[in-house]
Design a protein around this motif. Structure first.
Motif, PDB file in Angstrom:
ATOM      1  N   GLU A  33       0.851  -1.189   0.000  1.00 35.62           N
ATOM      2  CA  GLU A  33       0.000   0.000   0.000  1.00 35.62           C
ATOM      3  C   GLU A  33       0.890   1.244   0.000  1.00 35.62           C
ATOM      4  O   GLU A  33       1.907   1.284   0.677  1.00 35.62           O
ATOM      5  CB  GLU A  33      -0.877  -0.021   1.250  1.00 35.62           C
ATOM      6  CG  GLU A  33      -1.879   1.091   1.333  1.00 35.62           C
ATOM      7  CD  GLU A  33      -2.746   0.982   2.574  1.00 35.62           C
ATOM      8  OE1 GLU A  33      -2.878   1.995   3.284  1.00 35.62           O
ATOM      9  OE2 GLU A  33      -3.278  -0.127   2.837  1.00 35.62           O
ATOM     10  N   THR A  66      -5.284   0.752  -8.323  1.00 35.42           N
ATOM     11  CA  THR A  66      -6.246   1.141  -7.304  1.00 35.42           C
ATOM     12  C   THR A  66      -7.538   0.389  -7.573  1.00 35.42           C
ATOM     13  O   THR A  66      -8.063   0.451  -8.682  1.00 35.42           O
ATOM     14  CB  THR A  66      -6.514   2.664  -7.352  1.00 35.42           C
ATOM     15  OG1 THR A  66      -5.262   3.349  -7.307  1.00 35.42           O
ATOM     16  CG2 THR A  66      -7.371   3.113  -6.183  1.00 35.42           C
ATOM     17  N   GLU A  67      -8.016  -0.335  -6.574  1.00 33.56           N
ATOM     18  CA  GLU A  67      -9.278  -1.073  -6.705  1.00 33.56           C
ATOM     19  C   GLU A  67     -10.352  -0.331  -5.927  1.00 33.56           C
ATOM     20  O   GLU A  67     -10.203  -0.078  -4.732  1.00 33.56           O
ATOM     21  CB  GLU A  67      -9.121  -2.489  -6.173  1.00 33.56           C
ATOM     22  CG  GLU A  67      -8.155  -3.324  -6.982  1.00 33.56           C
ATOM     23  CD  GLU A  67      -7.920  -4.695  -6.361  1.00 33.56           C
ATOM     24  OE1 GLU A  67      -8.237  -4.898  -5.174  1.00 33.56           O
ATOM     25  OE2 GLU A  67      -7.392  -5.555  -7.088  1.00 33.56           O
ATOM     26  N   ASN A  69     -12.504   1.949  -3.909  1.00 30.42           N
ATOM     27  CA  ASN A  69     -12.103   3.031  -3.000  1.00 30.42           C
ATOM     28  C   ASN A  69     -10.976   2.615  -2.060  1.00 30.42           C
ATOM     29  O   ASN A  69     -10.739   3.275  -1.047  1.00 30.42           O
ATOM     30  CB  ASN A  69     -13.313   3.515  -2.181  1.00 30.42           C
ATOM     31  CG  ASN A  69     -14.295   4.276  -3.032  1.00 30.42           C
ATOM     32  OD1 ASN A  69     -13.909   4.888  -4.022  1.00 30.42           O
ATOM     33  ND2 ASN A  69     -15.560   4.236  -2.662  1.00 30.42           N
ATOM     34  N   LEU A  70     -10.296   1.539  -2.386  1.00 31.96           N
ATOM     35  CA  LEU A  70      -9.191   1.065  -1.554  1.00 31.96           C
ATOM     36  C   LEU A  70      -7.930   1.871  -1.846  1.00 31.96           C
ATOM     37  O   LEU A  70      -7.813   2.490  -2.906  1.00 31.96           O
ATOM     38  CB  LEU A  70      -8.937  -0.417  -1.821  1.00 31.96           C
ATOM     39  CG  LEU A  70     -10.092  -1.367  -1.472  1.00 31.96           C
ATOM     40  CD1 LEU A  70      -9.768  -2.780  -1.934  1.00 31.96           C
ATOM     41  CD2 LEU A  70     -10.388  -1.320   0.009  1.00 31.96           C
TER      42      LEU A  70
END
Length: 129
Positions: A33, A66-67, A69-70
């Protein structure tokens, strides 16, 4: 996270380069992340739009994903990861060759100096482990 902003390259390009270097050296792991765009902008004191542009470009290059709203993450795509490393090595070699050619150093002399310096550096690194 520290990025040395220079006047030569646009800031968003420098951010992308920083991420590539961190990926190539293993400081950023596949799937790791990364800070949000706003968080990155605050950390390195840049305009949030600049951070957004850098992230958009990195997504287009496949460096991050980016998946929904992660949080965004470093790619897990081995092909992309290998390309980043190859790109940085190629740039470094090109810069080196250009600077060596400008002073007309024979290739045999350059290669010998590189081998010597590389082995000296490796011995110094082994002692630090």
């Amino acid at each position: 996270m520290k990025i040395n902003v220079n006047n030569r390259d646009p800031v968003y390009v420098q951010v992308i380069r920083y991420f590539k270097e961190q990926i190539a050296t293993g400081n950023f792991e596949p799937g790791q992340e990364i800070p949000s765009r706003r968080e990155l902008a605050n950390r390195i004191k840049i305009n949030p739009n600049t951070a957004q542009r850098a992230y958009k470009e990195m997504e287009e290059q496949g460096l991050i994903y980016t998946e929904r709203n992660l949080p965004s993450r470093i790619t897990k795509d081995e092909k992309v990861l290998n390309e980043v490393r190859s790109e940085l090595i190629s740039e470094a070699v090109n810069d080196f060759v250009t600077s060596i050619r400008s002073i007309n150093v024979p290739i045999d002399e350059v290669l010998e100096m590189i081998k010597e310096k590389y082995s000296t550096e490796n011995k110094g690194q082994e002692g630090k482990s």
